[in-house]
Design an enzyme around this catalytic site. Structure first.
Site, mmCIF file in Angstrom:
data_model
loop_
_atom_site.group_PDB
_atom_site.id
_atom_site.type_symbol
_atom_site.label_atom_id
_atom_site.label_comp_id
_atom_site.label_asym_id
_atom_site.label_seq_id
_atom_site.Cartn_x
_atom_site.Cartn_y
_atom_site.Cartn_z
ATOM 1 N N ASP A 192 38.617 35.471 41.279
ATOM 2 C CA ASP A 192 38.359 36.465 42.309
ATOM 3 C C ASP A 192 38.203 37.819 41.648
ATOM 4 O OD1 ASP A 192 40.910 37.370 41.716
ATOM 5 O OD2 ASP A 192 41.770 36.879 43.664
ATOM 6 N N ARG A 249 45.667 39.145 54.605
ATOM 7 C CA ARG A 249 45.648 40.249 53.646
ATOM 8 C C ARG A 249 44.451 41.165 53.932
ATOM 9 N NH1 ARG A 249 45.663 39.691 47.057
ATOM 10 N NH2 ARG A 249 43.753 38.477 47.421
#
Length: 540
Positions: free
Chosen positions: A442, A161
């Site tokens: 996150d 990603r």
């Protein structure tokens, strides 16, 4: 010494020498010169779209693409090698130990993350590229502290990603302009590894984050075509799964798949960023004020609608409909609490597989067995593309339904404040994946916490005990919580904790919250890497 390219970081390292080769930088420059004008146009279009939403224009399925949605004949590419069965995907940053443990976890795939679980220091980015390169070539084994880390014979399939379109990479410029973080991450990985991956029976596979319009997917598709031609790979070798994690993208799932169809491997329910986007994009709508973060679950109206639409859309086009993250991590030393947490994981995964998802995300290797057992029991084949879910009917109003049972509590405000302070302080110290209260947090969860606090202050929301959440309320709470952050994140520096506390106090006083905290704090990482102030702007 590539014409027009500058590396502004003052910290030379072996990783730079190995990754930032002339050939790789020429590729970065070619991508930048070809596609940067389009990226800037699309980012400006986001701002204009937000202005329309602020003025009261409601989100709808685009009229100009109705024919694409109505056409039942087009399908996406068949699964590429290794992507037929994705029942459990583990995610995490590209730190060397994490890469080995994730690839050995027993999960089907590993989403190696340069985005929300990675603090993008230059060292993290470049070392991450080295680690992925070494893993692909089975050269990643190492020993530290007497413990050996060795890649298994059958590791998970690798998916990468890159960062979202909104982030610049301020340490690398082409023709005196910062390159896109997306292009930088993609280019280095693709240039160094695409041929090797194909030779080993896999391919260059990606997760694409935070898109808000189908034209942003078109840009990625154009980049894939350019990149494959540049290195001499057949078109349609790349595969990309798009995270549907912004509210506007939920209205354009069909179109996003259509734009990427020959390179598509499906869509994913990026649940935490989606909640963040729901609040941010509806910032001018008082009716969209949400209760405590813990109450905004996958079963509430607007979240359930988005899941149902994603599964139906993906299976109509014969690609994977991936479920969301199980952020829980094992709780050591408290069997009762651990049993409760793991029961939540099972219930979440059972909901996903029975709805029709083809796989799910986990954040910790020890959660793999739980998620895998649920999918193995209820998904007997490699996927559920045949489960069309034609009974799922979702209209525009379902996707923006703000009715969420729950309350705003003093505890919820305090937990959000602590999450913002702790996560951002860790991020500034180079750690983008932080365990807090037995959840792996996150940037997405910190973003929810940040914009919720702003939203509650902006609309003078009352807690369930009648207290009005004001700037003074949050200021006082921030001052109370700040001394506790070192207990949550022992490695955090005091200067970073104080900086984040200042940042939060300024955020709640803004007319609108800033777009991304990672964009706000990126200048501090750039400055720490030795980049001069002319290349970045302060967040405060």
């Amino acid at each position: 010494m590539v014409a027009g390219v500058q590396i502004l970081s003052k910290s030379a390292s072996q990783a730079q020498v190995e990754v930032l080769t002339d050939g790789a930088l020429e590729f970065v420059a070619a991508l930048h010169r070809t596609f940067e004008p389009t990226r800037q146009t699309l980012l400006a279009a986001r701002e204009e779209a937000q202005r329309r939403l602020d003025s009261g224009v409601s989100l709808q399925f685009p009229e100009e693409t109705a024919v694409i949605r109505a056409d039942p004949t087009w399908l996406c590419a068949p699964p590429a090698p290794g992507l037929e069965d994705r029942r459990v995907e583990i995610t995490g940053p590209t730190e060397r130990k994490m890469v080995v443990n994730a690839l050995n976890s027993g999960a089907k795939t590993f989403m190696a993350d340069f985005e929300d679980s990675n603090a993008p220091t230059f060292a993290n980015l470049l070392n991450g590229q080295i680690n992925l390169r070494d893993a692909i070539r089975r050269q990643i084994d190492f020993e530290i502290g007497g413990k050996k880390y060795k890649l298994s014979e059958n590791p998970a399939v690798l998916i990468v990603r890159p960062r979202g379109w909104h982030l610049d990479e301020p340490r690398v410029t082409v023709d005196n302009a910062p390159v896109s973080g997306s292009i930088f991450d993609f280019a280095l990985y693709f240039y160094h590894n695409a041929h090797e991956l194909v030779k080993r029976g896999s391919g260059p596979y990606f997760y694409l984050p935070k898109m808000e319009h189908y034209k942003e997917a078109r840009l990625w598709n154009d980049i894939f075509l350019f990149a494959q031609s540049y290195v001499g790979l057949p078109h349609n070798t790349v595969r990309a799964t798009v995270l549907i994690e912004t509210l506007p993208a939920a209205f354009q799932m069909e179109e996003i798949l259509f734009e990427l169809r020959n390179h598509s491997s499906g869509l994913n329910c990026g649940r935490w960023d989606y909640i963040f986007s729901f609040i941010k994009r509806r910032r001018a709508d008082r009716s969209a004020v949400l209760p405590d973060r813990k109450d905004v679950t996958m079963t509430v109206g607007f979240m359930d609608a988005y899941v149902r639409l994603l599964i139906k859309t993906c299976h109509r086009r014969k690609v994977a409909a991936m479920g969301g993250m199980a952020a829980q991590i094992p709780i050591k030393g408290d069997p009762k609490a651990n049993d409760i947490a793991m029961a939540k994981v099972r219930a979440d995964k059972l909901r996903e597989v029975t709805y029709g998802h083809d796989g799910t995300w986990i954040a910790h290797p020890l959660i793999n067995e739980i998620a895998r057992s649920v999918f193995d029991q209820h998904m007997l084949g490699p996927n559920q593309y045949h489960v069309l879910r034609e009974e799922f009917q979702v209209v525009a109003s379902d996707l923006v339904n703000p009715n969420v049972p729950g309350k705003v509590t003093a505890t919820g405000v305090r937990e959000n404040t602590a999450t913002v302070l702790a996560y951002c302080a860790a991020w500034l110290g180079g750690n983008g994946c932080v365990p807090l209260n037995f959840l792996m947090e996150d940037a997405a969860t910190a973003e929810i916490a940040r914009v919720q606090i702003w939203q509650w202050v902006h609309y003078a929301t009352r807690t369930d005990t009648g207290e009005v959440i004001t700037v003074e309320y949050v200021d006082k709470l921030t001052d109370e919580v700040t001394p506790e952050i070192k207990k949550l994140v022992p490695a955090a520096k005091e200067e970073h904790i104080k900086l984040v506390a200042q940042y939060l106090k300024k955020q709640i006083r803004r007319e609108w919250p800033s777009e991304f905290l990672t964009s706000d704090f990126m200048p501090y990482l750039a400055a720490a890497d030795g980049v001069g102030a002319k290349w970045h702007k302060s967040a405060l």
